[in-house]
Design a protein around this motif. Sequence first.
Motif, PDB file in Angstrom:
ATOM      1  N   SER A  10     -50.146   1.666  33.061  1.00 37.83           N
ATOM      2  CA  SER A  10     -50.583   1.406  31.702  1.00 37.83           C
ATOM      3  C   SER A  10     -52.071   1.065  31.699  1.00 37.83           C
ATOM      4  O   SER A  10     -52.594   0.498  32.653  1.00 37.83           O
ATOM      5  N   SER A  11     -52.756   1.405  30.618  1.00 32.35           N
ATOM      6  CA  SER A  11     -54.159   1.034  30.530  1.00 32.35           C
ATOM      7  C   SER A  11     -54.401   0.243  29.249  1.00 32.35           C
ATOM      8  O   SER A  11     -55.520   0.022  28.835  1.00 32.35           O
ATOM      9  N   ASP A  12     -53.326  -0.181  28.619  1.00 28.43           N
ATOM     10  CA  ASP A  12     -53.422  -0.825  27.310  1.00 28.43           C
ATOM     11  C   ASP A  12     -53.895  -2.265  27.337  1.00 28.43           C
ATOM     12  O   ASP A  12     -54.643  -2.697  26.483  1.00 28.43           O
ATOM     13  N   ASP A  13     -53.428  -3.014  28.311  1.00 23.75           N
ATOM     14  CA  ASP A  13     -53.687  -4.439  28.282  1.00 23.75           C
ATOM     15  C   ASP A  13     -54.148  -4.965  29.647  1.00 23.75           C
ATOM     16  O   ASP A  13     -53.480  -5.733  30.297  1.00 23.75           O
ATOM     17  N   ILE A  14     -55.302  -4.493  30.061  1.00 22.45           N
ATOM     18  CA  ILE A  14     -55.849  -4.865  31.363  1.00 22.45           C
ATOM     19  C   ILE A  14     -57.008  -5.840  31.164  1.00 22.45           C
ATOM     20  O   ILE A  14     -57.903  -5.581  30.373  1.00 22.45           O
ATOM     21  N   VAL A  15     -56.950  -6.959  31.878  1.00 24.66           N
ATOM     22  CA  VAL A  15     -58.043  -7.922  31.787  1.00 24.66           C
ATOM     23  C   VAL A  15     -58.630  -8.188  33.170  1.00 24.66           C
ATOM     24  O   VAL A  15     -57.947  -8.066  34.183  1.00 24.66           O
ATOM     25  N   LYS A  27     -64.580  -7.140  45.412  1.00 25.37           N
ATOM     26  CA  LYS A  27     -63.984  -6.155  44.522  1.00 25.37           C
ATOM     27  C   LYS A  27     -63.425  -6.809  43.272  1.00 25.37           C
ATOM     28  O   LYS A  27     -62.805  -7.855  43.349  1.00 25.37           O
ATOM     29  N   GLN A  28     -63.669  -6.149  42.174  1.00 27.40           N
ATOM     30  CA  GLN A  28     -63.161  -6.667  40.912  1.00 27.40           C
ATOM     31  C   GLN A  28     -61.643  -6.589  40.889  1.00 27.40           C
ATOM     32  O   GLN A  28     -61.057  -5.568  41.208  1.00 27.40           O
ATOM     33  N   ARG A  29     -61.047  -7.712  40.514  1.00 26.12           N
ATOM     34  CA  ARG A  29     -59.605  -7.730  40.422  1.00 26.12           C
ATOM     35  C   ARG A  29     -59.208  -7.729  38.949  1.00 26.12           C
ATOM     36  O   ARG A  29     -59.906  -8.296  38.120  1.00 26.12           O
ATOM     37  N   TYR A  30     -58.104  -7.111  38.646  1.00 20.84           N
ATOM     38  CA  TYR A  30     -57.630  -7.047  37.265  1.00 20.84           C
ATOM     39  C   TYR A  30     -56.193  -7.542  37.155  1.00 20.84           C
ATOM     40  O   TYR A  30     -55.467  -7.584  38.131  1.00 20.84           O
ATOM     41  N   ARG A  31     -55.860  -7.875  35.921  1.00 24.63           N
ATOM     42  CA  ARG A  31     -54.487  -8.274  35.673  1.00 24.63           C
ATOM     43  C   ARG A  31     -53.955  -7.391  34.559  1.00 24.63           C
ATOM     44  O   ARG A  31     -54.618  -7.165  33.550  1.00 24.63           O
ATOM     45  N   CYS A  32     -52.762  -6.886  34.792  1.00 23.12           N
ATOM     46  CA  CYS A  32     -52.117  -6.083  33.774  1.00 23.12           C
ATOM     47  C   CYS A  32     -51.166  -6.996  33.018  1.00 23.12           C
ATOM     48  O   CYS A  32     -50.252  -7.574  33.602  1.00 23.12           O
ATOM     49  N   ASN A  33     -51.400  -7.154  31.727  1.00 27.24           N
ATOM     50  CA  ASN A  33     -50.551  -8.051  30.944  1.00 27.24           C
ATOM     51  C   ASN A  33     -49.206  -7.438  30.593  1.00 27.24           C
ATOM     52  O   ASN A  33     -48.299  -8.123  30.146  1.00 27.24           O
ATOM     53  N   LYS A  34     -49.134  -6.162  30.784  1.00 27.69           N
ATOM     54  CA  LYS A  34     -47.879  -5.486  30.459  1.00 27.69           C
ATOM     55  C   LYS A  34     -46.810  -5.790  31.515  1.00 27.69           C
ATOM     56  O   LYS A  34     -45.691  -6.152  31.185  1.00 27.69           O
ATOM     57  N   CYS A  35     -47.205  -5.654  32.799  1.00 29.59           N
ATOM     58  CA  CYS A  35     -46.212  -5.920  33.850  1.00 29.59           C
ATOM     59  C   CYS A  35     -46.561  -7.180  34.644  1.00 29.59           C
ATOM     60  O   CYS A  35     -45.920  -7.489  35.639  1.00 29.59           O
ATOM     61  N   LYS A  36     -47.602  -7.894  34.163  1.00 32.19           N
ATOM     62  CA  LYS A  36     -48.006  -9.168  34.769  1.00 32.19           C
ATOM     63  C   LYS A  36     -48.368  -9.064  36.264  1.00 32.19           C
ATOM     64  O   LYS A  36     -48.054  -9.955  37.045  1.00 32.19           O
TER      65      LYS A  36
END
Length: 131
Positions: A10-15, A27-36
């Motif tokens: 998913s690319s909808d809710d990435i922070v 490296k930049q780390r991200y969190r996907c709020n969709k699947c946590k």
Amino acid sequence: MKIVCIFCKSSDDIVKAGFRYNKSGQKQRYRCNKCKSFFVPNDGFWKMKHKPEIIAEACSCRKRGMPYNEVSKHFKEYDKADICPATAYNWVKKYGKVLRKFNMKQTPELSGKINIDEFVSKIKKRSSTDG
Ligand SMILES: [Zn+2]
């Protein structure tokens, strides 16, 4: 650049979620709020501490008959990487087959030498399918 979650695609809710550090840098780390899930988008290598070039070289050294502890020393000596003999062993175990297959396709003049670029792309392909 659009960030896609490596787990749910998913690319909808990435922070952005801070940075991840290793020997090859930050490296930049991200969190996907969709699947946590936390993830670092990259080329499939983000989980590896060492560059594919180093792995290819380790397999190459081993192929030339260098014992694992010598392979380890070799990298320390040239200040390329800090790997223990067990790491070298694991690499050869994991990627040695890819390397052997690859070498069979080489022309006789090139046998014993490894085309690092092509080998690296093989490892990349393999590690990206490993998940
Ligand atoms: Zn996700």
